[in-house]
Design a protein around this motif. Sequence first.
Motif, PDB file in Angstrom:
ATOM      1  N   CYS A  19       0.831  -1.207   0.000  1.00 35.78           N
ATOM      2  CA  CYS A  19       0.000   0.000   0.000  1.00 35.78           C
ATOM      3  C   CYS A  19       0.869   1.261   0.000  1.00 35.78           C
ATOM      4  O   CYS A  19       0.577   2.223  -0.730  1.00 35.78           O
ATOM      5  CB  CYS A  19      -0.931  -0.003   1.209  1.00 35.78           C
ATOM      6  SG  CYS A  19      -2.169  -1.311   1.169  1.00 35.78           S
ATOM      7  N   ASP A  20       1.939   1.247   0.790  1.00 34.39           N
ATOM      8  CA  ASP A  20       2.869   2.388   0.815  1.00 34.39           C
ATOM      9  C   ASP A  20       3.511   2.589  -0.551  1.00 34.39           C
ATOM     10  O   ASP A  20       3.684   3.726  -1.009  1.00 34.39           O
ATOM     11  CB  ASP A  20       3.960   2.172   1.865  1.00 34.39           C
ATOM     12  CG  ASP A  20       3.450   2.243   3.290  1.00 34.39           C
ATOM     13  OD1 ASP A  20       2.341   2.775   3.518  1.00 34.39           O
ATOM     14  OD2 ASP A  20       4.170   1.760   4.189  1.00 34.39           O
ATOM     15  N   ILE A  21       3.861   1.498  -1.204  1.00 35.56           N
ATOM     16  CA  ILE A  21       4.474   1.578  -2.538  1.00 35.56           C
ATOM     17  C   ILE A  21       3.488   2.181  -3.536  1.00 35.56           C
ATOM     18  O   ILE A  21       3.849   3.046  -4.343  1.00 35.56           O
ATOM     19  CB  ILE A  21       4.964   0.188  -3.005  1.00 35.56           C
ATOM     20  CG1 ILE A  21       6.194  -0.247  -2.211  1.00 35.56           C
ATOM     21  CG2 ILE A  21       5.231   0.158  -4.511  1.00 35.56           C
ATOM     22  CD1 ILE A  21       7.453   0.568  -2.462  1.00 35.56           C
ATOM     23  N   VAL A  22       2.240   1.728  -3.501  1.00 34.91           N
ATOM     24  CA  VAL A  22       1.223   2.270  -4.407  1.00 34.91           C
ATOM     25  C   VAL A  22       1.093   3.778  -4.203  1.00 34.91           C
ATOM     26  O   VAL A  22       1.082   4.545  -5.175  1.00 34.91           O
ATOM     27  CB  VAL A  22      -0.138   1.561  -4.192  1.00 34.91           C
ATOM     28  CG1 VAL A  22      -1.262   2.304  -4.904  1.00 34.91           C
ATOM     29  CG2 VAL A  22      -0.065   0.114  -4.671  1.00 34.91           C
ATOM     30  N   ASN A  23       1.035   4.216  -2.959  1.00 36.39           N
ATOM     31  CA  ASN A  23       0.907   5.650  -2.680  1.00 36.39           C
ATOM     32  C   ASN A  23       2.133   6.434  -3.134  1.00 36.39           C
ATOM     33  O   ASN A  23       2.011   7.535  -3.684  1.00 36.39           O
ATOM     34  CB  ASN A  23       0.629   5.880  -1.194  1.00 36.39           C
ATOM     35  CG  ASN A  23      -0.764   5.442  -0.812  1.00 36.39           C
ATOM     36  OD1 ASN A  23      -1.692   5.530  -1.607  1.00 36.39           O
ATOM     37  ND2 ASN A  23      -0.918   4.954   0.402  1.00 36.39           N
ATOM     38  N   PHE A  24       3.322   5.869  -2.929  1.00 37.06           N
ATOM     39  CA  PHE A  24       4.531   6.554  -3.365  1.00 37.06           C
ATOM     40  C   PHE A  24       4.589   6.628  -4.893  1.00 37.06           C
ATOM     41  O   PHE A  24       4.997   7.646  -5.460  1.00 37.06           O
ATOM     42  CB  PHE A  24       5.781   5.863  -2.810  1.00 37.06           C
ATOM     43  CG  PHE A  24       7.063   6.516  -3.222  1.00 37.06           C
ATOM     44  CD1 PHE A  24       7.297   7.853  -2.947  1.00 37.06           C
ATOM     45  CD2 PHE A  24       8.036   5.790  -3.879  1.00 37.06           C
ATOM     46  CE1 PHE A  24       8.489   8.474  -3.332  1.00 37.06           C
ATOM     47  CE2 PHE A  24       9.228   6.394  -4.267  1.00 37.06           C
ATOM     48  CZ  PHE A  24       9.451   7.734  -3.996  1.00 37.06           C
ATOM     49  N   CYS A  25       4.141   5.578  -5.556  1.00 42.67           N
ATOM     50  CA  CYS A  25       4.148   5.581  -7.025  1.00 42.67           C
ATOM     51  C   CYS A  25       3.188   6.624  -7.587  1.00 42.67           C
ATOM     52  O   CYS A  25       3.442   7.190  -8.648  1.00 42.67           O
ATOM     53  CB  CYS A  25       3.842   4.188  -7.564  1.00 42.67           C
ATOM     54  SG  CYS A  25       5.239   3.066  -7.357  1.00 42.67           S
ATOM     55  N   SER A  38       6.410   2.495 -12.663  1.00 45.29           N
ATOM     56  CA  SER A  38       5.920   1.208 -13.154  1.00 45.29           C
ATOM     57  C   SER A  38       6.794   0.052 -12.659  1.00 45.29           C
ATOM     58  O   SER A  38       6.289  -0.985 -12.220  1.00 45.29           O
ATOM     59  CB  SER A  38       5.890   1.236 -14.685  1.00 45.29           C
ATOM     60  OG  SER A  38       5.461   0.006 -15.188  1.00 45.29           O
ATOM     61  N   GLN A  39       8.104   0.239 -12.703  1.00 48.64           N
ATOM     62  CA  GLN A  39       9.032  -0.785 -12.215  1.00 48.64           C
ATOM     63  C   GLN A  39       8.845  -1.013 -10.719  1.00 48.64           C
ATOM     64  O   GLN A  39       8.788  -2.140 -10.249  1.00 48.64           O
ATOM     65  CB  GLN A  39      10.481  -0.360 -12.479  1.00 48.64           C
ATOM     66  CG  GLN A  39      10.878  -0.316 -13.923  1.00 48.64           C
ATOM     67  CD  GLN A  39      11.005  -1.698 -14.533  1.00 48.64           C
ATOM     68  OE1 GLN A  39      11.178  -2.704 -13.859  1.00 48.64           O
ATOM     69  NE2 GLN A  39      10.901  -1.746 -15.844  1.00 48.64           N
ATOM     70  N   LEU A  40       8.757   0.087  -9.982  1.00 46.12           N
ATOM     71  CA  LEU A  40       8.653  -0.001  -8.531  1.00 46.12           C
ATOM     72  C   LEU A  40       7.336  -0.631  -8.096  1.00 46.12           C
ATOM     73  O   LEU A  40       7.311  -1.458  -7.187  1.00 46.12           O
ATOM     74  CB  LEU A  40       8.809   1.394  -7.908  1.00 46.12           C
ATOM     75  CG  LEU A  40       8.755   1.452  -6.386  1.00 46.12           C
ATOM     76  CD1 LEU A  40       9.886   0.639  -5.754  1.00 46.12           C
ATOM     77  CD2 LEU A  40       8.819   2.904  -5.916  1.00 46.12           C
ATOM     78  N   ILE A  41       6.260  -0.261  -8.749  1.00 47.15           N
ATOM     79  CA  ILE A  41       4.968  -0.801  -8.328  1.00 47.15           C
ATOM     80  C   ILE A  41       4.882  -2.296  -8.608  1.00 47.15           C
ATOM     81  O   ILE A  41       4.302  -3.055  -7.827  1.00 47.15           O
ATOM     82  CB  ILE A  41       3.782  -0.024  -8.946  1.00 47.15           C
ATOM     83  CG1 ILE A  41       2.547  -0.209  -8.073  1.00 47.15           C
ATOM     84  CG2 ILE A  41       3.499  -0.444 -10.365  1.00 47.15           C
ATOM     85  CD1 ILE A  41       1.473   0.823  -8.296  1.00 47.15           C
ATOM     86  N   ARG A  42       5.495  -2.746  -9.709  1.00 44.55           N
ATOM     87  CA  ARG A  42       5.482  -4.180 -10.007  1.00 44.55           C
ATOM     88  C   ARG A  42       6.236  -4.969  -8.953  1.00 44.55           C
ATOM     89  O   ARG A  42       5.729  -5.957  -8.418  1.00 44.55           O
ATOM     90  CB  ARG A  42       6.094  -4.441 -11.382  1.00 44.55           C
ATOM     91  CG  ARG A  42       5.074  -4.445 -12.482  1.00 44.55           C
ATOM     92  CD  ARG A  42       5.661  -5.007 -13.783  1.00 44.55           C
ATOM     93  NE  ARG A  42       5.334  -4.073 -14.847  1.00 44.55           N
ATOM     94  CZ  ARG A  42       6.183  -3.275 -15.454  1.00 44.55           C
ATOM     95  NH1 ARG A  42       7.449  -3.292 -15.154  1.00 44.55           N
ATOM     96  NH2 ARG A  42       5.793  -2.466 -16.383  1.00 44.55           N
ATOM     97  N   SER A  43       7.454  -4.548  -8.660  1.00 46.80           N
ATOM     98  CA  SER A  43       8.256  -5.314  -7.703  1.00 46.80           C
ATOM     99  C   SER A  43       7.748  -5.127  -6.267  1.00 46.80           C
ATOM    100  O   SER A  43       7.679  -6.097  -5.500  1.00 46.80           O
ATOM    101  CB  SER A  43       9.738  -4.941  -7.799  1.00 46.80           C
ATOM    102  OG  SER A  43       9.962  -3.598  -7.431  1.00 46.80           O
ATOM    103  N   THR A  45       4.721  -4.426  -5.054  1.00 46.25           N
ATOM    104  CA  THR A  45       3.465  -5.098  -4.714  1.00 46.25           C
ATOM    105  C   THR A  45       3.567  -6.612  -4.874  1.00 46.25           C
ATOM    106  O   THR A  45       2.808  -7.351  -4.263  1.00 46.25           O
ATOM    107  CB  THR A  45       2.291  -4.561  -5.556  1.00 46.25           C
ATOM    108  OG1 THR A  45       2.578  -4.740  -6.939  1.00 46.25           O
ATOM    109  CG2 THR A  45       2.030  -3.091  -5.255  1.00 46.25           C
ATOM    110  N   SER A  46       4.517  -7.049  -5.664  1.00 44.26           N
ATOM    111  CA  SER A  46       4.715  -8.486  -5.853  1.00 44.26           C
ATOM    112  C   SER A  46       5.187  -9.175  -4.572  1.00 44.26           C
ATOM    113  O   SER A  46       4.917 -10.356  -4.361  1.00 44.26           O
ATOM    114  CB  SER A  46       5.721  -8.723  -6.980  1.00 44.26           C
ATOM    115  OG  SER A  46       5.882 -10.097  -7.211  1.00 44.26           O
ATOM    116  N   ILE A  47       5.860  -8.437  -3.719  1.00 43.58           N
ATOM    117  CA  ILE A  47       6.323  -9.013  -2.445  1.00 43.58           C
ATOM    118  C   ILE A  47       5.119  -9.543  -1.663  1.00 43.58           C
ATOM    119  O   ILE A  47       5.070 -10.722  -1.300  1.00 43.58           O
ATOM    120  CB  ILE A  47       7.065  -7.963  -1.591  1.00 43.58           C
ATOM    121  CG1 ILE A  47       8.267  -7.402  -2.330  1.00 43.58           C
ATOM    122  CG2 ILE A  47       7.488  -8.574  -0.250  1.00 43.58           C
ATOM    123  CD1 ILE A  47       8.814  -6.104  -1.729  1.00 43.58           C
TER     124      ILE A  47
END
Length: 113
Positions: A19-25, A38-43, A45-47
């Motif tokens: 969720c933090d990653i989505v907000n930062f993206c 795009s790269q960051l959100i894929r990796s 959220t995949s965790i």
Amino acid sequence: MGYKKRNNVIVDKSFYFSCDIVNFCKELKKKNEYEIASQLIRSGTSIGANVRESQRGVSTKDFKNKLGIALKEADETSFWLDVIEETTMEIPNDLNKKCEELIKLLVSIIKNS
């Protein structure tokens, strides 16, 4: 409906990290940093997705394999956060810290399973 806490540290932490990653993206996209977002959100959220999937593993080997994938994604996420910090903008301090914490937890769980 929303997310229901699982009382499982790695499952809950990886979900909230996603969720933090989505907000930062979203912030990255506001600055027209679409490719890196795009790269960051894929990796990032995949965790959480792989951690959750590991909970339904059919064997210990399957469980460890899914967590191994989550660990690789966490390491990639750490890489993208470093790239962003070095080239684009400051990242929230806690994102790096949370990512490193996830990496340590994943390593520990994999080693002890």
